[in-house]
Write an enzyme that holds these catalytic residues in place. Structure first.
Site, PDB file in Angstrom:
ATOM      1  CD  GLU A  18      -2.959   1.199   2.689  1.00 22.35           C
ATOM      2  OE1 GLU A  18      -3.480   0.940   3.015  1.00 22.35           O
ATOM      3  OE2 GLU A  18      -2.049   2.305   3.803  1.00 22.35           O
ATOM      4  CE1 TYR A  50     -10.020   9.216  -4.255  1.00 21.19           C
ATOM      5  CE2 TYR A  50      -9.743  11.096  -2.999  1.00 21.19           C
ATOM      6  CZ  TYR A  50     -10.059   9.820  -4.099  1.00 21.19           C
ATOM      7  OH  TYR A  50     -10.976  10.796  -5.191  1.00 21.19           O
ATOM      8  CG  HIS A  94      -7.539   2.257  -0.146  1.00 18.64           C
ATOM      9  ND1 HIS A  94      -6.782   2.212   0.671  1.00 18.64           N
ATOM     10  CD2 HIS A  94      -7.081   1.192  -1.079  1.00 18.64           C
ATOM     11  CE1 HIS A  94      -6.222   1.757   1.112  1.00 18.64           C
ATOM     12  NE2 HIS A  94      -6.199   0.800  -0.009  1.00 18.64           N
ATOM     13  NE  ARG A 124     -16.598   5.736   9.212  1.00 16.44           N
ATOM     14  CZ  ARG A 124     -16.762   5.871  10.343  1.00 16.44           C
ATOM     15  NH1 ARG A 124     -17.504   4.894  11.212  1.00 16.44           N
ATOM     16  NH2 ARG A 124     -15.277   6.167  11.102  1.00 16.44           N
ATOM     17  CG  ASP A 126     -10.508   7.200  10.423  1.00 18.59           C
ATOM     18  OD1 ASP A 126     -11.535   6.245  10.711  1.00 18.59           O
ATOM     19  OD2 ASP A 126      -8.982   6.572  10.370  1.00 18.59           O
ATOM     20  CE1 TYR A 179     -10.296  -1.002  11.085  1.00 22.23           C
ATOM     21  CE2 TYR A 179     -12.067  -2.292  10.157  1.00 22.23           C
ATOM     22  CZ  TYR A 179     -11.082  -0.871  10.348  1.00 22.23           C
ATOM     23  OH  TYR A 179     -11.271   0.085   9.182  1.00 22.23           O
TER      24      TYR A 179
HETATM   25  P1  FAD Z   1     -17.638   0.641   8.246  1.00 20.37           P
HETATM   26  O1  FAD Z   1     -17.364  -0.625   7.639  1.00 20.37           O
HETATM   27  O2  FAD Z   1     -18.695   1.759   7.781  1.00 20.37           O
HETATM   28  O3  FAD Z   1     -17.901   0.300   9.758  1.00 20.37           O
HETATM   29  C1  FAD Z   1     -17.231   2.087  10.556  1.00 20.37           C
HETATM   30  C2  FAD Z   1     -17.646   1.562  11.815  1.00 20.37           C
HETATM   31  O4  FAD Z   1     -18.577   1.888  12.210  1.00 20.37           O
HETATM   32  C3  FAD Z   1     -17.223  -0.034  12.346  1.00 20.37           C
HETATM   33  O5  FAD Z   1     -17.040   0.125  14.267  1.00 20.37           O
HETATM   34  C4  FAD Z   1     -18.200  -0.903  12.281  1.00 20.37           C
HETATM   35  O6  FAD Z   1     -18.417  -1.717  13.168  1.00 20.37           O
HETATM   36  C5  FAD Z   1     -19.562  -0.013  12.370  1.00 20.37           C
HETATM   37  N1  FAD Z   1     -20.907  -0.150  11.135  1.00 20.37           N
HETATM   38  C6  FAD Z   1     -20.301  -0.615  10.544  1.00 20.37           C
HETATM   39  N2  FAD Z   1     -22.172  -0.635   9.808  1.00 20.37           N
HETATM   40  C7  FAD Z   1     -22.836  -0.531  10.396  1.00 20.37           C
HETATM   41  C8  FAD Z   1     -24.170  -0.230  10.452  1.00 20.37           C
HETATM   42  N3  FAD Z   1     -24.963  -0.496  10.010  1.00 20.37           N
HETATM   43  N4  FAD Z   1     -24.601   0.483  11.626  1.00 20.37           N
HETATM   44  C9  FAD Z   1     -24.697   1.210  13.383  1.00 20.37           C
HETATM   45  N5  FAD Z   1     -22.381   0.327  13.068  1.00 20.37           N
HETATM   46  C10 FAD Z   1     -22.255  -0.130  11.704  1.00 20.37           C
HETATM   47  N6  FAD Z   1      -8.682   5.782   5.601  1.00 20.37           N
HETATM   48  C11 FAD Z   1      -9.546   6.772   4.797  1.00 20.37           C
HETATM   49  O7  FAD Z   1      -9.728   7.908   4.783  1.00 20.37           O
HETATM   50  N7  FAD Z   1      -8.512   5.957   3.423  1.00 20.37           N
HETATM   51  C12 FAD Z   1      -7.856   5.501   2.930  1.00 20.37           C
HETATM   52  O8  FAD Z   1      -7.158   4.883   2.442  1.00 20.37           O
HETATM   53  C13 FAD Z   1      -8.227   4.030   4.271  1.00 20.37           C
HETATM   54  N8  FAD Z   1      -7.670   3.223   3.887  1.00 20.37           N
HETATM   55  C14 FAD Z   1      -7.518   1.622   4.501  1.00 20.37           C
HETATM   56  C15 FAD Z   1      -7.085   0.283   4.548  1.00 20.37           C
HETATM   57  C16 FAD Z   1      -7.396  -0.405   5.526  1.00 20.37           C
HETATM   58  C17 FAD Z   1      -6.819  -2.157   5.321  1.00 20.37           C
HETATM   59  C18 FAD Z   1      -7.965  -0.412   6.679  1.00 20.37           C
HETATM   60  C19 FAD Z   1      -8.025  -1.423   7.443  1.00 20.37           C
HETATM   61  C20 FAD Z   1      -8.228   1.179   7.264  1.00 20.37           C
HETATM   62  C21 FAD Z   1      -7.965   1.811   5.684  1.00 20.37           C
HETATM   63  N9  FAD Z   1      -8.880   3.230   6.154  1.00 20.37           N
HETATM   64  C22 FAD Z   1      -8.675   4.523   4.767  1.00 20.37           C
HETATM   65  C23 FAD Z   1      -9.510   3.724   7.365  1.00 20.37           C
HETATM   66  C24 FAD Z   1     -10.819   3.455   7.437  1.00 20.37           C
HETATM   67  O9  FAD Z   1     -11.864   3.991   6.595  1.00 20.37           O
HETATM   68  C25 FAD Z   1     -11.146   4.126   8.930  1.00 20.37           C
HETATM   69  O10 FAD Z   1     -10.846   2.969   9.505  1.00 20.37           O
HETATM   70  C26 FAD Z   1     -12.797   4.070   9.253  1.00 20.37           C
HETATM   71  O11 FAD Z   1     -12.554   4.043  11.222  1.00 20.37           O
HETATM   72  C27 FAD Z   1     -13.371   3.007   8.988  1.00 20.37           C
HETATM   73  O12 FAD Z   1     -13.250   2.276   7.536  1.00 20.37           O
HETATM   74  P2  FAD Z   1     -14.848   0.664   7.479  1.00 20.37           P
HETATM   75  O13 FAD Z   1     -14.228   1.261   5.895  1.00 20.37           O
HETATM   76  O14 FAD Z   1     -13.771  -0.487   8.178  1.00 20.37           O
HETATM   77  O15 FAD Z   1     -15.687   1.787   7.648  1.00 20.37           O
END
Ligand code: FAD
Length: 317
Positions: A18, A50, A94, A124, A126, A179
């Site tokens: 990455e 991203y 991403h 999603r 942060d 996670y």
């Molecule tokens: P989600 O899957 O949407 O989950 C977010 C939170 O909401 C979790 O606590 C989950 O349990 C909860 N949740 C999910 N669905 C629901 C629902 N329907 N109702 C209630 N709660 C729910 N960030 C960036 O900005 N740019 C990047 O390029 C980037 N790359 C990453 C690559 C990897 C491999 C990882 C692990 C993370 C990366 N991140 C990046 C960080 C990521 O955006 C954050 O960890 C963010 O806080 C959560 O993203 P997610 O896609 O896991 O969210």
């Protein structure tokens, strides 16, 4: 080629990386300089992160502070195209919910489809640094799950405006984040696992994990996923400890634990160079154990610094 096709065709654990787009105004050469030394290990794909906008305060006449929104690391789509063109390696952009409307996301996905990008990692994102919690764009998505649904719709030729006729489907392979140590906002591991399963049930083809330094957490996570009926490949994400500051910043930013042995060994070091040696040795042992366990791929978070990754890869691949 899709990530899942790479994984299916593999006879042993694959190598992938990455990278981060450079800061705005910097040359793409810095990207090439960080990828070039790793090409000998034949990465199956290169992820490009991203980055959403941040707020900065600019001092104006009369001492007023103006709040300005800037994107410090733009260029993900262009970098993906450049990587594919230069190295003939699959790039995985991403795509994040934060800061984007559904319409903007659709346009980016159309660009990627036209460029021949086969994979996307859907996240999603942060909260903006200046804000305490994630706030979705009013015309965007609140969860990565919604992004998965949008891309799956496009894969079925369903775009946002239904009045367009004869729509061609996209054919993206979809990755999502998982996670091993729980997402920090999830109330408990089971709730987090259910959110992950919802993304997979909606169409995600593979999972990439948050970094972890203790393999037992990854193995336990994979076991819990399988018990919950999550059967897609789970790619472990590896970060190499490279400096003393990271003993504080990694747990704080990524909400992960550093094993006591690693922490103590790094704490004793007098310089960052010594910490890097400790980190490299730890990552070599971690990677060797994961390869022995037949994980599908080792995905290295290079964070723009490839030398440590090169050292680990040369011991493992
Ligand atoms: P989600 O899957 O949407 O989950 C977010 C939170 O909401 C979790 O606590 C989950 O349990 C909860 N949740 C999910 N669905 C629901 C629902 N329907 N109702 C209630 N709660 C729910 N960030 C960036 O900005 N740019 C990047 O390029 C980037 N790359 C990453 C690559 C990897 C491999 C990882 C692990 C993370 C990366 N991140 C990046 C960080 C990521 O955006 C954050 O960890 C963010 O806080 C959560 O993203 P997610 O896609 O896991 O969210």
């Amino acid at each position: 080629m899709k990530v899942t096709e790479h994984l299916r065709a593999a006879k042993s654990t694959l190598f992938s990386i990455e990278i981060l787009p450079p800061l705005k105004g910097k040359s793409i050469q810095s990207i090439y300089d960080s990828i070039d030394p790793l090409m000998e290990f034949k990465p199956s794909f290169v992820d490009v992160t991203y980055h959403r906008e941040e707020y900065v305060y600019k001092k104006r006449e009369g001492g007023y502070l103006e709040k300005v929104s800037i994107r410090k690391r733009p260029g993900t789509v262009g970098i993906c195209a450049a990587i594919m063109n230069r190295y003939h390696v699959d790039a995985v952009p991403h795509i994040i919910c934060g800061g984007f409307t559904k319409e903007e996301t659709e346009s980016a996905l159309i660009d990627l489809h036209f460029l021949g990008v086969d994979n996307v990692l859907l996240l999603r994102g942060d909260a903006i640094k200046a804000e305490p919690a994630f706030v979705p764009d009013p015309a965007g998505h609140a969860y990565a799950l919604d992004l998965v649904k949008q891309v799956m719709d496009m894969n079925r030729a369903k775009y946002l405006h239904e009045d367009v006729i004869d729509m061609a489907p996209t054919n993206f392979c979809l990755g999502v984040a998982g996670y091993p140590e729980k997402h920090f906002e999830a109330p408990n591991p089971l709730a987090d696992l259910r959110a992950l399963k919802a993304k997979v049930d909606a169409g995600a083809d593979f999972i990439v994990t948050q970094m972890f330094f203790d393999n037992s957490k990854y193995f336990a996570f994979v076991e819990r996923c399988r018990e919950a009926g999550i059967n897609v490949p789970i790619i472990p994400g590896i970060k190499i400890l490279t400096g003393k500051k990271q003993l504080v910043t990694l747990p704080k930013i990524f909400h992960i634990d550093l094993p006591q042995d690693l922490y103590e060994a790094a704490e004793k070091c007098k310089t960052d160079a010594e910490v890097r040696e400790v980190g490299i040795e730890w990552a070599i042992q971690q990677s060797k154990e994961l390869v022995k366990a037949n994980v599908p791929c080792l995905h290295f978070y290079t964070m723009g610094v490839s030398e440590a990754t090169r050292r680990v890869a040369s011991e493992v691949f």
